[in-house]
Scaffold this motif. Structure first.
Motif, short mmCIF file in Angstrom:
data_model
loop_
_atom_site.label_atom_id
_atom_site.label_comp_id
_atom_site.label_asym_id
_atom_site.label_seq_id
_atom_site.Cartn_x
_atom_site.Cartn_y
_atom_site.Cartn_z
N VAL A 18 80.44 6.57 35.87
CA VAL A 18 80.71 5.14 36.02
C VAL A 18 79.76 4.53 37.05
O VAL A 18 79.23 3.43 36.84
CB VAL A 18 82.18 4.91 36.44
CG1 VAL A 18 82.43 3.43 36.69
CG2 VAL A 18 83.12 5.43 35.37
N TRP A 49 91.29 10.39 31.32
CA TRP A 49 90.12 9.84 30.63
C TRP A 49 90.58 9.10 29.39
O TRP A 49 91.30 9.65 28.55
CB TRP A 49 89.16 10.97 30.28
CG TRP A 49 88.71 11.74 31.49
CD1 TRP A 49 88.03 11.26 32.57
CD2 TRP A 49 88.92 13.14 31.75
NE1 TRP A 49 87.80 12.26 33.49
CE2 TRP A 49 88.34 13.43 33.00
CE3 TRP A 49 89.54 14.17 31.04
CZ2 TRP A 49 88.35 14.70 33.55
CZ3 TRP A 49 89.56 15.43 31.58
CH2 TRP A 49 88.97 15.69 32.82
N TYR A 65 84.95 -2.16 39.44
CA TYR A 65 83.59 -2.67 39.35
C TYR A 65 83.56 -4.00 38.60
O TYR A 65 84.15 -4.14 37.52
CB TYR A 65 82.70 -1.67 38.60
CG TYR A 65 82.31 -0.46 39.40
CD1 TYR A 65 81.22 -0.51 40.28
CD2 TYR A 65 83.00 0.74 39.27
CE1 TYR A 65 80.84 0.62 41.01
CE2 TYR A 65 82.64 1.87 40.00
CZ TYR A 65 81.55 1.79 40.87
OH TYR A 65 81.18 2.90 41.58
N VAL A 93 83.77 0.10 31.80
CA VAL A 93 84.18 1.47 32.15
C VAL A 93 84.49 1.51 33.64
O VAL A 93 83.77 0.94 34.45
CB VAL A 93 83.08 2.49 31.78
CG1 VAL A 93 81.79 2.25 32.53
CG2 VAL A 93 83.57 3.92 31.98
N GLN A 94 85.60 2.15 33.97
CA GLN A 94 86.06 2.25 35.35
C GLN A 94 86.36 3.71 35.67
O GLN A 94 86.57 4.52 34.77
CB GLN A 94 87.32 1.39 35.56
CG GLN A 94 87.13 -0.09 35.30
CD GLN A 94 86.27 -0.78 36.35
OE1 GLN A 94 86.15 -0.33 37.49
NE2 GLN A 94 85.66 -1.92 35.97
N PRO A 95 86.35 4.08 36.97
CA PRO A 95 86.56 5.49 37.31
C PRO A 95 87.99 5.96 37.04
O PRO A 95 88.95 5.27 37.36
CB PRO A 95 86.25 5.55 38.82
CG PRO A 95 85.90 4.18 39.26
CD PRO A 95 86.09 3.24 38.12
N THR A 123 87.79 1.46 29.51
CA THR A 123 87.54 2.88 29.30
C THR A 123 87.47 3.52 30.68
O THR A 123 86.93 2.94 31.62
CB THR A 123 86.21 3.07 28.55
OG1 THR A 123 86.38 2.60 27.20
CG2 THR A 123 85.78 4.52 28.53
N TYR A 124 88.04 4.73 30.80
CA TYR A 124 88.07 5.42 32.10
C TYR A 124 87.34 6.75 31.98
O TYR A 124 87.66 7.56 31.11
CB TYR A 124 89.51 5.64 32.55
CG TYR A 124 90.22 4.34 32.91
CD1 TYR A 124 90.10 3.79 34.18
CD2 TYR A 124 90.98 3.67 31.96
CE1 TYR A 124 90.74 2.60 34.51
CE2 TYR A 124 91.62 2.47 32.27
CZ TYR A 124 91.49 1.94 33.55
OH TYR A 124 92.12 0.76 33.86
N ALA A 143 77.28 1.47 36.52
CA ALA A 143 77.45 0.31 37.40
C ALA A 143 76.14 -0.08 38.06
O ALA A 143 75.82 -1.27 38.20
CB ALA A 143 78.50 0.63 38.46
#
Length: 357
Positions: A232, A302, A249, A292-294, A225-226, A236
């Motif tokens: 994020v 997104w 991450y 989830v990543q940026p 998921t972005y 994290a």
């Protein structure tokens, strides 16, 4: 997803992709990210099929880090447990690809917005196999052995033994006409209206304010998921994640056995999907990554990927331009399918409450 094509039938497996509309086969396993997996997905030989017809049209397609180019063919494909025949289906056959280790079965909008020819979902409706261009999806949890279910897709119906409570309708947004103008194609975008997490034994922390709204593309072709970089970073920190030079991450794999969750809210809290740590932490066998990543800065990338999708039962409704969501909770292996009719919106809203609690 298992798939048969040609005469006689050739069996191959494809990755179901809600982020695209086309069917593409035969990636080059030499340049695939996972060559051994690529070999297991099977190969379509056009010359071995008496119903294969070359259209003399070239295509090129980008899928994130993957790329494929080749030629279009028509052939008969067979889908579902009943092997429903779909003659003259458009299939892209690879001549050069990179990274992709399996073919793609795109199930986004077809002739209504994106393609000049009927897609698989369009053909299912045109040939009377299903009443409406709607399908339901359960990817199944990665899990830790407690809910290690296999996923499935149901064209034209839902399985009430796979989710809890009612199905909440989420409007596709931006609406299809605005998407077409802005992106030149239409996809399954919906507004995320809250995001948060709860560490084991602690109260939930909501990271967004009351006015938050973020259009997110539901994409089964995406592992992650972005989201916005600041959101994020907050998750994290809670996961004690570390970041590499490429901005990815990573987390301790032992987190997958803990009882925390990450929450995704829609329609101002009318539907909240809680994703367990065991589903949200992505396991690559030798290491684990945060689910989830940026998103790319300055670009509307997104995405609700499989780290979210695994916790949801999702109905993709092209008739009403809506996504229906419920918490994924399989409580039976019964394949008791409820077929949808032309009154699908009313049926989904009033009649098809999940049977799992």
């Amino acid at each position: 997803m298992d798939f048969e094509i040609g005469t006689p039938k050739q069996r191959i497996s494809l990755i179901l992709d809600t982020g695209s509309s086309t069917t593409l086969v035969d990636p080059d396993c030499v340049r695939a990210a996972d060559a051994s997996a690529c070999q297991k997905y099977g190969h379509y030989n056009t010359t071995a099929s008496s119903t294969s017809h070359a259209l003399g049209i070239y295509f090129a397609a980008q899928f994130g880090t993957g790329y494929m180019e080749g030629s279009w063919y028509n052939d008969t494909v067979y889908v579902g447990q009943d092997k429903l025949p779909l003659p003259h289906s458009r299939v892209g056959v690879n001549t050069w690809s990179t990274y992709l280790w399996a073919g793609i079965l795109g199930v986004s909008y077809g002739m209504s917005w994106n393609t000049a020819y009927p897609t698989l979902l369009d053909l299912l409706v045109q040939l009377g196999h299903i009443a409406v261009p709607i399908f339901s999806l359960e990817v199944g949890t990665r899990g830790d052995g407690r809910l290690n279910q296999s996923g499935s897709v149901i064209f034209g119906g839902v399985n009430r033994w796979k989710y809890r409570g009612y199905l909440e309708p989420i409007e596709v947004w931006p609406n299809p006409s605005d998407q077409k103008e802005q992106f030149q194609q239409v996809g399954y975008w919906i507004n995320l209206t809250s995001f948060g997490f709860a560490r084991p034994g602690e109260s939930e922390v909501t990271l967004t304010n009351a006015d938050f709204a973020r259009p997110m593309l539901i994409d089964t072709g995406s592992t992650f998921t972005y989201l916005d970089a600041d959101l994020v970073a907050a998750v994290a920190k809670a996961f004690n994640a570390w970041i590499d030079e490429g901005g990815v991450y990573y987390v301790n794999c032992e987190l997958r056995s803990e009882d925390g969750y990450v929450s995704f809210g829609f329609n101002r809290g009318n539907m909240v999907i809680n994703v367990s740590y065991s589903d949200f932490v992505v396991n690559f066998d030798t290491y684990c990554a945060l689910g989830v990543q940026p998103a790319d800065l300055g670009v509307a990338t997104w995405v609700l990927g499989n780290s979210f999708i695994r916790a949801a039962y999702i109905v993709f409704d092209q008739t009403n331009d809506a996504i229906w969501l419920a918490q994924y909770m399989p409580c039976d292996n019964d394949d008791d399918i409820s077929d949808l009719t032309l009154n699908a919106g009313e049926e989904l809203w009033l009649d098809l409450t999940g049977l799992c609690w």
